[in-house]
Design a protein around this motif. Structure first.
Motif, PDB file in Angstrom:
ATOM      1  N   TYR A  30       3.556   4.848  11.969  1.00 32.01           N
ATOM      2  CA  TYR A  30       4.826   5.099  11.277  1.00 32.01           C
ATOM      3  C   TYR A  30       5.116   6.602  11.226  1.00 32.01           C
ATOM      4  O   TYR A  30       6.233   7.036  11.525  1.00 32.01           O
ATOM      5  CB  TYR A  30       4.786   4.508   9.870  1.00 32.01           C
ATOM      6  CG  TYR A  30       6.026   4.818   9.069  1.00 32.01           C
ATOM      7  CD1 TYR A  30       7.229   4.187   9.356  1.00 32.01           C
ATOM      8  CD2 TYR A  30       6.005   5.743   8.031  1.00 32.01           C
ATOM      9  CE1 TYR A  30       8.379   4.468   8.617  1.00 32.01           C
ATOM     10  CE2 TYR A  30       7.133   6.023   7.294  1.00 32.01           C
ATOM     11  CZ  TYR A  30       8.325   5.383   7.588  1.00 32.01           C
ATOM     12  OH  TYR A  30       9.467   5.660   6.862  1.00 32.01           O
ATOM     13  N   ARG A  31       4.104   7.392  10.871  1.00 32.48           N
ATOM     14  CA  ARG A  31       4.297   8.851  10.817  1.00 32.48           C
ATOM     15  C   ARG A  31       4.736   9.382  12.186  1.00 32.48           C
ATOM     16  O   ARG A  31       5.616  10.230  12.281  1.00 32.48           O
ATOM     17  CB  ARG A  31       3.010   9.542  10.387  1.00 32.48           C
ATOM     18  CG  ARG A  31       2.745   9.441   8.921  1.00 32.48           C
ATOM     19  CD  ARG A  31       1.641  10.425   8.514  1.00 32.48           C
ATOM     20  NE  ARG A  31       1.466  10.377   7.083  1.00 32.48           N
ATOM     21  CZ  ARG A  31       0.441   9.793   6.475  1.00 32.48           C
ATOM     22  NH1 ARG A  31      -0.525   9.244   7.174  1.00 32.48           N
ATOM     23  NH2 ARG A  31       0.362   9.801   5.169  1.00 32.48           N
ATOM     24  N   GLU A  62       0.877  -1.189   0.000  1.00 37.11           N
ATOM     25  CA  GLU A  62       0.000   0.000   0.000  1.00 37.11           C
ATOM     26  C   GLU A  62       0.907   1.228   0.000  1.00 37.11           C
ATOM     27  O   GLU A  62       1.647   1.454   0.952  1.00 37.11           O
ATOM     28  CB  GLU A  62      -0.863   0.021   1.272  1.00 37.11           C
ATOM     29  CG  GLU A  62      -1.800  -1.144   1.419  1.00 37.11           C
ATOM     30  CD  GLU A  62      -3.091  -0.961   0.656  1.00 37.11           C
ATOM     31  OE1 GLU A  62      -3.399   0.176   0.258  1.00 37.11           O
ATOM     32  OE2 GLU A  62      -3.775  -1.974   0.454  1.00 37.11           O
ATOM     33  N   GLU A  63       0.847   1.997  -1.075  1.00 37.87           N
ATOM     34  CA  GLU A  63       1.670   3.209  -1.163  1.00 37.87           C
ATOM     35  C   GLU A  63       0.972   4.361  -0.443  1.00 37.87           C
ATOM     36  O   GLU A  63      -0.241   4.512  -0.518  1.00 37.87           O
ATOM     37  CB  GLU A  63       1.897   3.581  -2.632  1.00 37.87           C
ATOM     38  CG  GLU A  63       2.794   4.775  -2.812  1.00 37.87           C
ATOM     39  CD  GLU A  63       3.116   5.074  -4.279  1.00 37.87           C
ATOM     40  OE1 GLU A  63       3.808   6.065  -4.520  1.00 37.87           O
ATOM     41  OE2 GLU A  63       2.656   4.323  -5.168  1.00 37.87           O
ATOM     42  N   PHE A  64       1.767   5.168   0.284  1.00 39.15           N
ATOM     43  CA  PHE A  64       1.247   6.401   0.872  1.00 39.15           C
ATOM     44  C   PHE A  64       2.316   7.475   0.719  1.00 39.15           C
ATOM     45  O   PHE A  64       3.381   7.221   0.142  1.00 39.15           O
ATOM     46  CB  PHE A  64       0.789   6.203   2.327  1.00 39.15           C
ATOM     47  CG  PHE A  64       1.856   5.749   3.290  1.00 39.15           C
ATOM     48  CD1 PHE A  64       2.461   6.638   4.166  1.00 39.15           C
ATOM     49  CD2 PHE A  64       2.247   4.418   3.341  1.00 39.15           C
ATOM     50  CE1 PHE A  64       3.427   6.219   5.059  1.00 39.15           C
ATOM     51  CE2 PHE A  64       3.203   3.986   4.234  1.00 39.15           C
ATOM     52  CZ  PHE A  64       3.804   4.887   5.096  1.00 39.15           C
ATOM     53  N   ASP A  65       2.035   8.694   1.173  1.00 41.24           N
ATOM     54  CA  ASP A  65       2.886   9.836   0.836  1.00 41.24           C
ATOM     55  C   ASP A  65       4.368   9.669   1.153  1.00 41.24           C
ATOM     56  O   ASP A  65       5.209  10.059   0.360  1.00 41.24           O
ATOM     57  CB  ASP A  65       2.339  11.133   1.467  1.00 41.24           C
ATOM     58  CG  ASP A  65       2.219  11.038   2.984  1.00 41.24           C
ATOM     59  OD1 ASP A  65       2.249   9.924   3.536  1.00 41.24           O
ATOM     60  OD2 ASP A  65       2.073  12.097   3.616  1.00 41.24           O
ATOM     61  N   ILE A  66       4.730   9.054   2.286  1.00 45.59           N
ATOM     62  CA  ILE A  66       6.139   8.981   2.663  1.00 45.59           C
ATOM     63  C   ILE A  66       6.693   7.554   2.676  1.00 45.59           C
ATOM     64  O   ILE A  66       7.840   7.337   3.070  1.00 45.59           O
ATOM     65  CB  ILE A  66       6.397   9.663   4.030  1.00 45.59           C
ATOM     66  CG1 ILE A  66       5.580   8.997   5.143  1.00 45.59           C
ATOM     67  CG2 ILE A  66       6.129  11.160   3.932  1.00 45.59           C
ATOM     68  CD1 ILE A  66       5.910   9.512   6.541  1.00 45.59           C
ATOM     69  N   GLY A  67       5.894   6.587   2.266  1.00 45.18           N
ATOM     70  CA  GLY A  67       6.402   5.221   2.294  1.00 45.18           C
ATOM     71  C   GLY A  67       5.470   4.225   1.650  1.00 45.18           C
ATOM     72  O   GLY A  67       4.495   4.582   0.988  1.00 45.18           O
ATOM     73  N   GLU A 101      -4.638   2.209   7.942  1.00 46.28           N
ATOM     74  CA  GLU A 101      -4.529   3.626   8.319  1.00 46.28           C
ATOM     75  C   GLU A 101      -3.886   3.808   9.692  1.00 46.28           C
ATOM     76  O   GLU A 101      -3.110   4.745   9.903  1.00 46.28           O
ATOM     77  CB  GLU A 101      -5.901   4.307   8.267  1.00 46.28           C
ATOM     78  CG  GLU A 101      -6.455   4.448   6.861  1.00 46.28           C
ATOM     79  CD  GLU A 101      -5.490   5.118   5.884  1.00 46.28           C
ATOM     80  OE1 GLU A 101      -4.878   6.151   6.240  1.00 46.28           O
ATOM     81  OE2 GLU A 101      -5.340   4.602   4.760  1.00 46.28           O
ATOM     82  N   THR A 102      -4.182   2.916  10.626  1.00 44.37           N
ATOM     83  CA  THR A 102      -3.590   2.998  11.960  1.00 44.37           C
ATOM     84  C   THR A 102      -2.093   2.717  11.891  1.00 44.37           C
ATOM     85  O   THR A 102      -1.284   3.398  12.529  1.00 44.37           O
ATOM     86  CB  THR A 102      -4.271   1.996  12.911  1.00 44.37           C
ATOM     87  OG1 THR A 102      -5.677   2.246  12.894  1.00 44.37           O
ATOM     88  CG2 THR A 102      -3.744   2.118  14.327  1.00 44.37           C
ATOM     89  N   ALA A 103      -1.694   1.709  11.106  1.00 45.48           N
ATOM     90  CA  ALA A 103      -0.284   1.374  10.956  1.00 45.48           C
ATOM     91  C   ALA A 103       0.484   2.539  10.327  1.00 45.48           C
ATOM     92  O   ALA A 103       1.585   2.884  10.766  1.00 45.48           O
ATOM     93  CB  ALA A 103      -0.126   0.107  10.117  1.00 45.48           C
TER      94      ALA A 103
END
Length: 97
Positions: free
Chosen positions: A90-91, A34-39, A84-86
């Motif tokens: 991380y953030r 799952e790609e997200f803004d920083i990872g 989303e929680t994971a």
């Protein structure tokens, strides 16, 4: 290390550093990215667990997911929470480091 730019590169990094999760029959579990803004969040996909009557059962406790940084390619494990929680955990880790 070159930061990853594709899900395939992310999986190559994860497979080179971590044991491959296995299904109960011993075959490798599918890894989802799952790609997200920083990872990239990487998690194993396991089939739903059911009892003898076919009723869904909760997943066993424990486990983790892996995050690969888009900036550095470094990997970090986070608890096996919903996506989303994971990502939020991380953030938070990145802000405190």
């Amino acid at each position: 290390m070159t930061p990853p730019t594709t899900p395939e590169q992310v999986l190559d990094i994860v497979r080179s550093r971590y044991a491959e999760p296995k299904l109960p029959d011993g075959t490798p579990a599918e890894l989802r990215v799952e790609e997200f803004d920083i990872g990239y969040l990487v998690c194993a996909v396991f089939p739903p667990v059911t009892d003898a009557a076919g009723r869904p059962q909760p997943a066993p406790p424990g486990g983790s997911k892996i995050v690969v940084s888009k900036e550095t390619g470094e990997t970090v494990t986070v608890p096996n929470h919903p996506t989303e929680t994971a990502i939020a955990l991380y953030r938070k880790q990145q802000q405190s480091s």
